[in-house]
Motif scaffolding. Structure first.
Motif, PDB file in Angstrom:
ATOM      1  N   LEU A 234       0.560 -20.690  26.360  1.00  0.00           N
ATOM      2  CA  LEU A 234       1.990 -20.371  26.412  1.00  0.00           C
ATOM      3  C   LEU A 234       2.813 -21.603  26.779  1.00  0.00           C
ATOM      4  O   LEU A 234       3.853 -21.881  26.164  1.00  0.00           O
ATOM      5  N   VAL A 235       2.365 -22.347  27.789  1.00  0.00           N
ATOM      6  CA  VAL A 235       3.101 -23.545  28.225  1.00  0.00           C
ATOM      7  C   VAL A 235       3.082 -24.609  27.139  1.00  0.00           C
ATOM      8  O   VAL A 235       4.116 -25.234  26.835  1.00  0.00           O
ATOM      9  N   ILE A 236       1.921 -24.834  26.531  1.00  0.00           N
ATOM     10  CA  ILE A 236       1.814 -25.843  25.469  1.00  0.00           C
ATOM     11  C   ILE A 236       2.697 -25.470  24.283  1.00  0.00           C
ATOM     12  O   ILE A 236       3.398 -26.319  23.707  1.00  0.00           O
ATOM     13  N   THR A 237       2.685 -24.186  23.917  1.00  0.00           N
ATOM     14  CA  THR A 237       3.525 -23.732  22.802  1.00  0.00           C
ATOM     15  C   THR A 237       5.002 -23.931  23.120  1.00  0.00           C
ATOM     16  O   THR A 237       5.779 -24.405  22.273  1.00  0.00           O
ATOM     17  N   PHE A 239       6.523 -26.010  25.323  1.00  0.00           N
ATOM     18  CA  PHE A 239       6.979 -27.394  25.508  1.00  0.00           C
ATOM     19  C   PHE A 239       6.621 -28.319  24.347  1.00  0.00           C
ATOM     20  O   PHE A 239       7.353 -29.266  24.064  1.00  0.00           O
ATOM     21  N   LEU A 240       5.492 -28.050  23.673  1.00  0.00           N
ATOM     22  CA  LEU A 240       4.996 -28.990  22.669  1.00  0.00           C
ATOM     23  C   LEU A 240       4.975 -28.422  21.250  1.00  0.00           C
ATOM     24  O   LEU A 240       4.793 -29.178  20.295  1.00  0.00           O
ATOM     25  N   GLY A 241       5.107 -27.097  21.122  1.00  0.00           N
ATOM     26  CA  GLY A 241       5.153 -26.491  19.792  1.00  0.00           C
ATOM     27  C   GLY A 241       3.849 -25.843  19.382  1.00  0.00           C
ATOM     28  O   GLY A 241       2.805 -26.039  20.004  1.00  0.00           O
ATOM     29  N   VAL A 242       3.906 -25.063  18.301  1.00  0.00           N
ATOM     30  CA  VAL A 242       2.742 -24.288  17.852  1.00  0.00           C
ATOM     31  C   VAL A 242       1.634 -25.190  17.321  1.00  0.00           C
ATOM     32  O   VAL A 242       0.448 -24.836  17.394  1.00  0.00           O
ATOM     33  N   GLU A 243       1.987 -26.360  16.765  1.00  0.00           N
ATOM     34  CA  GLU A 243       0.954 -27.258  16.255  1.00  0.00           C
ATOM     35  C   GLU A 243       0.072 -27.769  17.387  1.00  0.00           C
ATOM     36  O   GLU A 243      -1.157 -27.835  17.257  1.00  0.00           O
ATOM     37  N   ALA A 244       0.691 -28.113  18.520  1.00  0.00           N
ATOM     38  CA  ALA A 244      -0.078 -28.563  19.681  1.00  0.00           C
ATOM     39  C   ALA A 244      -0.956 -27.440  20.217  1.00  0.00           C
ATOM     40  O   ALA A 244      -2.106 -27.669  20.624  1.00  0.00           O
ATOM     41  N   ASN A 245      -0.425 -26.220  20.193  1.00  0.00           N
ATOM     42  CA  ASN A 245      -1.224 -25.077  20.656  1.00  0.00           C
ATOM     43  C   ASN A 245      -2.411 -24.840  19.728  1.00  0.00           C
ATOM     44  O   ASN A 245      -3.497 -24.452  20.186  1.00  0.00           O
ATOM     45  N   ALA A 246      -2.227 -25.072  18.428  1.00  0.00           N
ATOM     46  CA  ALA A 246      -3.336 -24.937  17.490  1.00  0.00           C
ATOM     47  C   ALA A 246      -4.452 -25.926  17.837  1.00  0.00           C
ATOM     48  O   ALA A 246      -5.637 -25.582  17.811  1.00  0.00           O
ATOM     49  N   MET A 247      -4.069 -27.162  18.178  1.00  0.00           N
ATOM     50  CA  MET A 247      -5.048 -28.169  18.591  1.00  0.00           C
ATOM     51  C   MET A 247      -5.814 -27.698  19.821  1.00  0.00           C
ATOM     52  O   MET A 247      -7.041 -27.797  19.897  1.00  0.00           O
ATOM     53  N   TYR A 248      -5.074 -27.198  20.808  1.00  0.00           N
ATOM     54  CA  TYR A 248      -5.708 -26.765  22.059  1.00  0.00           C
ATOM     55  C   TYR A 248      -6.602 -25.556  21.821  1.00  0.00           C
ATOM     56  O   TYR A 248      -7.688 -25.444  22.409  1.00  0.00           O
ATOM     57  N   SER A 249      -6.163 -24.647  20.969  1.00  0.00           N
ATOM     58  CA  SER A 249      -6.961 -23.465  20.658  1.00  0.00           C
ATOM     59  C   SER A 249      -8.282 -23.861  20.007  1.00  0.00           C
ATOM     60  O   SER A 249      -9.344 -23.339  20.362  1.00  0.00           O
ATOM     61  N   GLY A 379       0.704 -34.307  27.705  1.00  0.00           N
ATOM     62  CA  GLY A 379       0.563 -33.454  26.527  1.00  0.00           C
ATOM     63  C   GLY A 379      -0.447 -32.335  26.717  1.00  0.00           C
ATOM     64  O   GLY A 379      -0.535 -31.739  27.792  1.00  0.00           O
ATOM     65  N   ILE A 380      -1.262 -32.082  25.672  1.00  0.00           N
ATOM     66  CA  ILE A 380      -2.186 -30.946  25.737  1.00  0.00           C
ATOM     67  C   ILE A 380      -3.329 -31.188  26.726  1.00  0.00           C
ATOM     68  O   ILE A 380      -4.056 -30.249  27.059  1.00  0.00           O
TER      69      ILE A 380
END
Length: 473
Positions: A234-237, A239-249, A379-380
């Protein structure tokens, strides 16, 4: 200890049958859900499943967990066991009905038919989970796993028929889920003989208070574990966007295998730990089991870390290359997650649920705070670092806290040495050069086999015996 180990291994195997297949069938049915449902329908379905994991513990105050723990102590006394089952059923049914009536009127944006199906799904799910814990409390792990297998297979078949063939949409998905849960519930009730344990003359306010006193602290524990799993994303999405959350996922996919393997063991361990709590040698047993589990988990982690460069190349698209460097940190985080879960089983055995709930809340707070403080700076990496720190805190706190009610002895030098080897492997994995990866593979295999010599020897002997039997045939 040999008898306990044999029983633990047996229960772990039986329960694994009921946990692995549902994960496999959910993987198979994913293309049906994503292909046949509209985006809005799939979003609604995802929200429903999230609500189940998030809000159902709040509705029932986790009293079904009390069924498992209290029945372990009373399974040989029919009247006392009947009192536990009766009071849990007498609480769960009316409270669930009241909560779902409220939910029906809250979901105003959905059609009446869909709202009704959602409420039926929730209600059957609550009863099925309570029935599962009751049969586990009576040590009927085969029935527990059988019901899970029936649920997953029937749900898969119904999804194919109602959603893929008949194009039933969201209603078809909900009907499939509800009917398959109902079939599992009926199996548990009939084969588990649950109805014969219910006598409403045994309803007791004092016992219900005792049951809820045990179970309600598990509600913040459950919610905090949800925060630990989800807050990073949630925090990554945000502050950094859905693309960053995809990386973390994606970064979590391989490290989470360690947690998946541990989760099956945890079910069986809770029963063994609870039974051992009454024995005179409980401290020696817990000390022995911690040492064994620590060896096995660190060995598994070493093999996964060593295999990560190959697994990443094989399973993950190159456009997610930014996820790779998160994995070494997440491996250590998942290791401590598994260790904290193991220690939590000892707390559950001694009914120290308030301590379990409180410290999980603190760990979730630490996780969220680190996320917020570091996400704009590193970042992530904030997600992986916060996961590692939160679970490290939870593991240390539970290890230290457990010594207040059990004389558990930890070999600190060995723990530090094993963790140092894993840290070295994580550094080599992070650097990601061919020579380093080869060295890492050698270290991982030698290390895992060396610290688990007894387990490896037993496994090899079992394989040789099995091959000999086949050869004789």
């Amino acid at each position: 200890m040999a008898g306990r180990e044999k029983n633990l291994a047996k229960n772990t195997f039986i329960i694994s049958l009921g946990t692995v297949l549902p994960k496999f069938t959910s993987f198979i049915t994913l293309p049906i859900l994503t292909g046949r449902l509209t985006t809005a329908e799939y979003g609604t379905y995802d929200l429903i499943t999230t609500l189940v994991s998030l809000f159902l513990p709040m509705v029932t105050l986790q009293i079904q967990s009390a069924a498992f723990r209290f029945l372990i102590d009373r399974r040989d006394n029919k009247e006392e066991a009947d009192r536990v089952v009766t009071n849990i059923v007498a609480f769960v049914v009316p409270v669930s009905i009241a909560a779902l009536l409220v939910l029906y009127f809250v979901l105003q944006n959905l059609s009446p038919g869909i709202r009704l199906l959602i409420c039926l799904y929730f209600f059957v799910d609550i009863l099925q989970k309570a029935a599962q814990q009751i049969v586990r409390g009576f040590s009927n792990n085969k029935l527990y796993s059988t019901s899970a297998i029936v649920h997953s297979l029937l749900n898969m078949i119904l999804l194919v028929l109602l959603v893929s063939v008949e194009d039933g949409g969201l209603a078809g998905v909900l009907f499939s889920a509800t009917l398959s849960l109902l079939a599992a519930l009926i199996l548990l009730v009939i084969r588990g003989g649950i109805l014969k344990h219910i006598h409403f003359s045994l309803i007791s306010g004092a016992l219900l208070k005792e049951l809820l006193g045990y179970s309600w602290p598990l509600v913040p524990n459950s919610l905090s574990l949800w925060v630990l799993r989800v807050s990073d994303r949630l925090v990554i999405t945000f502050f950094l966007g859905v693309e960053a959350n995809a990386m973390y996922s994606v970064a979590n996919k391989i490290p989470s295998l360690l947690n998946t393997l541990q989760s099956t063991f945890s079910f069986a361990w809770q029963e063994n730990a609870s039974l051992a709590a009454k024995d005179d040698d409980s401290s020696e047993y817990y000390t022995y089991m911690f040492d064994e589990i620590f060896r096995i988990l660190t060995g598994m982690a070493a093999l996964l870390i060593a295999a990560t460069p190959f697994l990443f190349w094989l399973l993950i698209n190159s456009k997610y290359s930014g996820a790779y460097n998160q994995m070494p940190i997440l491996f250590m985080g998942m290791l401590f997650s598994c260790l904290s879960s193991f220690m939590g089983g000892i707390y559950i055995a001694h009914k120290k649920t308030k301590s379990v709930g409180l410290m999980t809340v603190v760990a979730a707070g630490i996780n969220l705070l680190i996320d917020l403080l570091l996400v704009n700076r590193i970042g992530i990496y904030a997600g992986s670092v916060s996961t590692l720190v939160a679970y490290l805190f939870l593991t240390i706190e539970r290890m230290v806290g457990a010594t207040r009610f059990e004389e558990i002895h930890y070999n600190i030098k060995r723990i530090v040495l094993y963790l140092a080897v894993l840290c070295l492997m994580c550094v080599l994995c992070w650097i990601n050069t061919l020579p380093g990866n080869i060295v890492n593979a050698v270290i991982g295999i030698v290390y895992a086999c060396a610290i688990n010599r007894r387990v490896v020897k037993s496994t090899v002997q079992m394989l040789i015996e099995a091959l000999n039997r086949l050869h004789k045939r």
